[in-house]
Design an enzyme around this catalytic site. Structure first.
Site, PDB file in Angstrom:
ATOM      1  N   ARG A 225      -2.725   8.256  17.073  1.00 35.31           N
ATOM      2  CA  ARG A 225      -1.908   7.075  17.317  1.00 35.31           C
ATOM      3  C   ARG A 225      -1.736   6.826  18.809  1.00 35.31           C
ATOM      4  O   ARG A 225      -1.657   5.715  19.261  1.00 35.31           O
ATOM      5  CB  ARG A 225      -0.539   7.292  16.661  1.00 35.31           C
ATOM      6  CG  ARG A 225       0.363   6.109  16.688  1.00 35.31           C
ATOM      7  CD  ARG A 225       1.728   6.537  16.220  1.00 35.31           C
ATOM      8  NE  ARG A 225       2.642   5.421  16.149  1.00 35.31           N
ATOM      9  CZ  ARG A 225       3.148   4.799  17.202  1.00 35.31           C
ATOM     10  NH1 ARG A 225       2.789   5.149  18.411  1.00 35.31           N
ATOM     11  NH2 ARG A 225       3.989   3.804  17.030  1.00 35.31           N
TER      12      ARG A 225
ATOM     13  N   ARG B 250       4.073  -4.890  17.519  1.00 33.66           N
ATOM     14  CA  ARG B 250       4.922  -4.630  16.362  1.00 33.66           C
ATOM     15  C   ARG B 250       5.394  -5.974  15.839  1.00 33.66           C
ATOM     16  O   ARG B 250       5.905  -6.785  16.591  1.00 33.66           O
ATOM     17  CB  ARG B 250       6.114  -3.782  16.780  1.00 33.66           C
ATOM     18  CG  ARG B 250       6.918  -3.228  15.618  1.00 33.66           C
ATOM     19  CD  ARG B 250       8.096  -2.420  16.105  1.00 33.66           C
ATOM     20  NE  ARG B 250       7.728  -1.190  16.788  1.00 33.66           N
ATOM     21  CZ  ARG B 250       7.297  -0.087  16.185  1.00 33.66           C
ATOM     22  NH1 ARG B 250       7.161  -0.044  14.887  1.00 33.66           N
ATOM     23  NH2 ARG B 250       7.000   0.987  16.894  1.00 33.66           N
TER      24      ARG B 250
ATOM     25  N   ARG C  98      -1.869   9.238  11.838  1.00 28.26           N
ATOM     26  CA  ARG C  98      -2.706   8.047  11.890  1.00 28.26           C
ATOM     27  C   ARG C  98      -3.991   8.381  12.650  1.00 28.26           C
ATOM     28  O   ARG C  98      -3.941   8.998  13.703  1.00 28.26           O
ATOM     29  CB  ARG C  98      -1.951   6.950  12.616  1.00 28.26           C
ATOM     30  CG  ARG C  98      -2.702   5.639  12.660  1.00 28.26           C
ATOM     31  CD  ARG C  98      -1.749   4.538  13.017  1.00 28.26           C
ATOM     32  NE  ARG C  98      -2.372   3.248  13.047  1.00 28.26           N
ATOM     33  CZ  ARG C  98      -1.684   2.126  13.075  1.00 28.26           C
ATOM     34  NH1 ARG C  98      -0.363   2.155  13.078  1.00 28.26           N
ATOM     35  NH2 ARG C  98      -2.296   0.950  13.088  1.00 28.26           N
TER      36      ARG C  98
ATOM     37  N   LYS D 253       7.316  -1.721   6.995  1.00 27.55           N
ATOM     38  CA  LYS D 253       7.393  -0.408   6.341  1.00 27.55           C
ATOM     39  C   LYS D 253       8.689  -0.342   5.538  1.00 27.55           C
ATOM     40  O   LYS D 253       9.731  -0.841   5.973  1.00 27.55           O
ATOM     41  CB  LYS D 253       7.307   0.721   7.359  1.00 27.55           C
ATOM     42  CG  LYS D 253       8.195   0.585   8.566  1.00 27.55           C
ATOM     43  CD  LYS D 253       7.841   1.659   9.600  1.00 27.55           C
ATOM     44  CE  LYS D 253       8.612   1.457  10.877  1.00 27.55           C
ATOM     45  NZ  LYS D 253       8.255   2.369  11.939  1.00 27.55           N
TER      46      LYS D 253
ATOM     47  N   LYS E 266       2.439   4.312   1.479  1.00 33.68           N
ATOM     48  CA  LYS E 266       2.663   4.723   2.864  1.00 33.68           C
ATOM     49  C   LYS E 266       2.473   6.229   2.901  1.00 33.68           C
ATOM     50  O   LYS E 266       3.338   6.988   2.477  1.00 33.68           O
ATOM     51  CB  LYS E 266       4.058   4.326   3.333  1.00 33.68           C
ATOM     52  CG  LYS E 266       4.258   4.610   4.799  1.00 33.68           C
ATOM     53  CD  LYS E 266       5.576   4.059   5.302  1.00 33.68           C
ATOM     54  CE  LYS E 266       5.682   4.185   6.806  1.00 33.68           C
ATOM     55  NZ  LYS E 266       5.258   5.466   7.328  1.00 33.68           N
TER      56      LYS E 266
ATOM     57  N   PHE F  12      -7.160   2.374   5.594  1.00 37.84           N
ATOM     58  CA  PHE F  12      -6.424   1.141   5.249  1.00 37.84           C
ATOM     59  C   PHE F  12      -6.842  -0.079   6.063  1.00 37.84           C
ATOM     60  O   PHE F  12      -6.333  -1.161   5.844  1.00 37.84           O
ATOM     61  CB  PHE F  12      -4.906   1.364   5.318  1.00 37.84           C
ATOM     62  CG  PHE F  12      -4.386   1.912   6.628  1.00 37.84           C
ATOM     63  CD1 PHE F  12      -4.377   1.125   7.771  1.00 37.84           C
ATOM     64  CD2 PHE F  12      -3.878   3.205   6.704  1.00 37.84           C
ATOM     65  CE1 PHE F  12      -3.875   1.620   8.964  1.00 37.84           C
ATOM     66  CE2 PHE F  12      -3.374   3.712   7.904  1.00 37.84           C
ATOM     67  CZ  PHE F  12      -3.376   2.905   9.042  1.00 37.84           C
TER      68      PHE F  12
ATOM     69  N   GLU G 282       0.851  -1.193   0.000  1.00 37.05           N
ATOM     70  CA  GLU G 282       0.000   0.000   0.000  1.00 37.05           C
ATOM     71  C   GLU G 282       0.879   1.232   0.000  1.00 37.05           C
ATOM     72  O   GLU G 282       2.019   1.184   0.473  1.00 37.05           O
ATOM     73  CB  GLU G 282      -0.888   0.018   1.264  1.00 37.05           C
ATOM     74  CG  GLU G 282      -1.925  -1.083   1.238  1.00 37.05           C
ATOM     75  CD  GLU G 282      -2.793  -1.119   2.496  1.00 37.05           C
ATOM     76  OE1 GLU G 282      -2.576  -0.278   3.392  1.00 37.05           O
ATOM     77  OE2 GLU G 282      -3.664  -1.989   2.557  1.00 37.05           O
TER      78      GLU G 282
HETATM   79  P1  ATP Z   1       5.653   3.259  14.184  1.00 34.43           P
HETATM   80  O1  ATP Z   1       4.208   3.593  13.965  1.00 34.43           O
HETATM   81  O2  ATP Z   1       6.076   2.031  13.489  1.00 34.43           O
HETATM   82  O3  ATP Z   1       6.107   3.409  15.614  1.00 34.43           O
HETATM   83  P2  ATP Z   1       6.114   5.789  13.153  1.00 34.43           P
HETATM   84  O4  ATP Z   1       4.929   6.275  13.864  1.00 34.43           O
HETATM   85  O5  ATP Z   1       7.374   6.536  13.283  1.00 34.43           O
HETATM   86  O6  ATP Z   1       6.467   4.319  13.483  1.00 34.43           O
HETATM   87  P3  ATP Z   1       6.286   5.168  10.456  1.00 34.43           P
HETATM   88  O7  ATP Z   1       7.636   4.647  10.644  1.00 34.43           O
HETATM   89  O8  ATP Z   1       6.108   6.303   9.552  1.00 34.43           O
HETATM   90  O9  ATP Z   1       5.590   5.663  11.729  1.00 34.43           O
HETATM   91  O10 ATP Z   1       5.342   3.945   9.974  1.00 34.43           O
HETATM   92  C1  ATP Z   1       4.137   3.496  10.488  1.00 34.43           C
HETATM   93  C2  ATP Z   1       2.984   4.460  10.250  1.00 34.43           C
HETATM   94  O11 ATP Z   1       2.726   4.636   8.860  1.00 34.43           O
HETATM   95  C3  ATP Z   1       1.637   3.997  10.752  1.00 34.43           C
HETATM   96  O12 ATP Z   1       1.505   4.143  12.137  1.00 34.43           O
HETATM   97  C4  ATP Z   1       0.675   4.872   9.978  1.00 34.43           C
HETATM   98  O13 ATP Z   1       0.492   6.076  10.675  1.00 34.43           O
HETATM   99  C5  ATP Z   1       1.429   5.197   8.702  1.00 34.43           C
HETATM  100  N1  ATP Z   1       0.817   4.677   7.465  1.00 34.43           N
HETATM  101  C6  ATP Z   1       0.790   5.336   6.291  1.00 34.43           C
HETATM  102  N2  ATP Z   1       0.212   4.621   5.334  1.00 34.43           N
HETATM  103  C7  ATP Z   1      -0.172   3.455   5.881  1.00 34.43           C
HETATM  104  C8  ATP Z   1      -0.823   2.282   5.383  1.00 34.43           C
HETATM  105  N3  ATP Z   1      -1.195   2.175   4.100  1.00 34.43           N
HETATM  106  N4  ATP Z   1      -1.023   1.266   6.252  1.00 34.43           N
HETATM  107  C9  ATP Z   1      -0.650   1.367   7.536  1.00 34.43           C
HETATM  108  N5  ATP Z   1      -0.025   2.446   8.065  1.00 34.43           N
HETATM  109  C10 ATP Z   1       0.216   3.482   7.250  1.00 34.43           C
END
Ligand code: ATP
Length: 598
Positions: free
Chosen positions: A273, A421, A257, A427, A252, A344, A250
């Site tokens: 989040r 996790r 979130r 990702k 990103k 999503f 998908e």
């Molecule tokens: P994490 O959530 O893994 O602690 P982070 O908040 O720093 O890390 P990222 O590393 O950017 O975030 O990656 C995860 C986040 O990506 C998800 O929490 C969500 O907010 C975002 N995201 C964007 N697109 C999508 C998608 N298609 N499916 C799931 N998450 C997505």
């Protein structure tokens, strides 16, 4: 239960930096308690009155608490202020003044129930006259309090109760106090917490109905689920291999979130989040989600990104952060800073939980219940079975304004794993192949005075990652680059409530900053590479005896992670994993890295 018992336990908790000892104190404290006191004790010990997602605030400013201490102890307000100046701790002043007042022992000692009730009165007092109600309620409490109780009451109302009991320690303690304390039991308790985000509810179910009682805790509209989190891999080939050859990729999206709860009558609640409510900040989503979705009540998840209203094109994430923090002009924000929520996942539809179904079934369901509109869209997805398809999709994601791709398992067991996790989601960002994989979310645990142009304000910050196994914050870098003047000017304000005279017991470092900070504010940083260092403590000893992991040439990305609490920052285990990915990458000749080498 007497409040004195709780205050006594807080004093013991405060005196020990050892996690195991903290857990024993907690086990001993909660074992004899039954609902409803149990939930109240758990909330109070975390410095809250209700589960965090309810966002209940006491609304007690320093000046108000000072007035209450002055009145309750018959002291002049300026004298209270002067006494507090050196320690910065009004709780301590309250204890000293209560001690000095030599009051007769009260006939009505405080109980947890009465304290909880009065604190609720303080939180609920709103509008005209509310300040007087708050002060008077606090005065009444203080006049019945022992010095020790007074100290913790004041710290609680000011949000500075520092007994260091975080949810992981509480989950351990629950498992030992009310079950057999084994790992499977602990996991079952944690699973119930991940689905409900309410430790009081989990503890109550456990005590009253045993472990089976936990299974009865289901999803409820309006009560957020702790989000599922993703792992990382260094290349698209590695992503596909992990996924068993086939994956749903998908876009990103880079934004916020959002977990949306849409009730049958169309009422919408949005959670971030870290499960803070965002409904007021995004009125257009509240209005458009019920129009876009069938099969209510429903719980869906998506990423909210800023868009150009004319073209629908995705804009840089900073614009959506401005929406999130906004307190005024909320009705003009949708036109000034337009957003779209790309959905999503679906965790509940037609009132039934869907989170345990495999991901492909959830996606099909999501597609069938959604009619996209201006503010609600569907995350772009494609099932890929080889690296070439994956690389093409990645290019498309980047071209569309995404920061990479999310790969999702399509296997039988691909349920939504709340709060966990794992490799069911991976990702992959475009910049993984240049230098250090991914940014790091570090918790500020100290600040350094600036020099030169930065004289008179903070110039650099000591950052830590969170080690959930040890419930500690372990430092990995000192960052001063990447801040512009406005951001630097903002930092003292952002950090004021976390300042600490003494090193916070949960922080581990060899470095002494000019000012210690209790873990609270999370900053996103990037760096050239991860190395080992004797002065940092992240995953100390994992790579080399006596050395911790450290980030070279750290740089603030400009992003304050308000959507993350300190325990949601990057973990020390993730940092170690990133270090290993980097080592593996260095061992891979460029030619083998293929097209996705950025
Ligand atoms: P994490 O959530 O893994 O602690 P982070 O908040 O720093 O890390 P990222 O590393 O950017 O975030 O990656 C995860 C986040 O990506 C998800 O929490 C969500 O907010 C975002 N995201 C964007 N697109 C999508 C998608 N298609 N499916 C799931 N998450 C997505």
């Amino acid at each position: 239960m007497r409040f004195a018992e709780l205050a006594g336990a807080y004093a013991r908790l405060e005196a020990t930096p050892k996690r195991l000892e903290m857990r024993s104190i907690l086990v001993e404290l909660i074992k004899p308690i039954r609902p409803p006191d149990l939930a109240h004790v758990l909330y109070l010990s975390q410095g809250m009155l209700r589960p965090e997602y309810e966002g209940v605030e006491l609304g007690v400013a320093d000046s108000l608490a000072r007035r209450a201490v002055a009145t309750a102890t018959g002291t002049d307000e300026t004298a209270v202020a002067a006494r507090t100046k050196a320690s910065g701790d009004l709780g301590m002043t309250a204890a000293e003044l209560l001690e000095a007042a030599h009051r007769a022992e009260t006939d009505h000692p405080l109980t947890v129930a009465s304290v909880y009730r009065e604190l609720t009165t303080i939180a609920e007092a709103k509008g005209a006259g509310s300040q007087d109600v708050k002060v008077q309620t606090l005065v009444d409490l203080l006049s019945r309090a022992t010095p020790l109780e007074g100290k913790f009451l004041i710290r609680f109302v000011l949000g500075t109760l520092r007994v260091g009991v975080r949810e992981m320690t509480i989950l351990d303690a629950l498992s030992q106090a009310f079950a057999d304390g084994t790992k499977p039991t602990r996991l079952r308790i944690e699973a119930a917490y991940n689905l409900s985000s309410d430790l009081g509810l989990v503890a109550g179910a456990l005590v009253e109905h045993g472990l089976d009682g936990l299974d009865a805790i289901g999803l409820e509209v309006g009560r957020p689920i702790r989000p599922m989190l993703a792992e990382r891999e260094p290349t698209l080939a590695a992503v596909l291999e992990r996924m068993g050859g086939t994956a749903a990729l998908e876009y990103k999206y880079d934004g916020l979130r959002v977990q949306a709860h849409v009730a049958k009558d169309g009422t919408v609640r949005l959670f971030s989040r870290r499960l803070e409510e965002l409904s007021l900040q995004f009125p257009e989503l509240v209005a458009d989600l019920p129009k876009a979705l069938r099969r209510l009540p429903a719980i869906v998840e998506g990423e909210c990104v800023p868009i150009d209203a004319d073209t629908g094109e995705i804009q840089p994430f900073q614009l959506v952060s401005r929406r999130r923090g906004r307190k005024h002009d909320l009705d003009t924000a949708p036109t000034e800073l337009p957003v779209c929520l790309y959905l999503f996942d679906v965790l509940m539809a037609s009132g039934k939980a869907t989170y345990s179904e495999p991901f492909p079934a959830r996606r099909t369901l999501l597609e069938s219940m959604l009619t996209p509109n201006d503010h609600v869209g569907l995350a772009t997805q494609r099932i890929v079975t080889n690296e070439e398809e994956a690389a093409t999709f990645l290019d498309a994601a980047i071209a569309a304004g995404g920061e990479g791709v999310m790969a999702k398992s399509v296997k039988e067991g691909s349920a939504y794993r709340a709060g966990a996790r794992g490799y069911w989601w991976i990702k992959y960002k475009r910049d993984y192949t240049v230098g250090l994989a991914d940014s790091i979310d570090g918790v500020v645990v100290g600040a350094f005075q600036g020099r030169g142009r930065r004289a008179g304000r903070y110039g650099a910050f000591l950052l830590a990652v969170y080690n959930p196994k040890r419930d500690r914050f372990e430092t990995f870098c000192k960052v001063g680059s990447g801040f512009d003047d406005a951001q630097l000017a903002e930092m003292p304000k952002r950090l004021a409530k976390f300042e600490s005279e003494t090193p916070p017991p949960e922080v581990e470092t060899e470095i002494v900053p000019d000012r210690w900070m209790r873990p609270g504010l999370v900053l996103e940083v990037r760096g050239a590479e991860l190395t080992v260092s004797p002065i940092h403590r992240a995953e100390q000893g994992a790579v080399r005896p006596g050395a911790g992991l450290a980030l070279r040439f750290p740089r603030f990305t400009g992003r304050i992670r308000d959507d993350k609490g300190p325990t949601e920052a990057t973990t020390s285990q993730e940092l170690l994993e990133m270090y290993r990915l980097q080592v593996r990458q260095e061992a891979t000749p460029d030619a083998e890295k293929g097209d996705d080498a950025g």
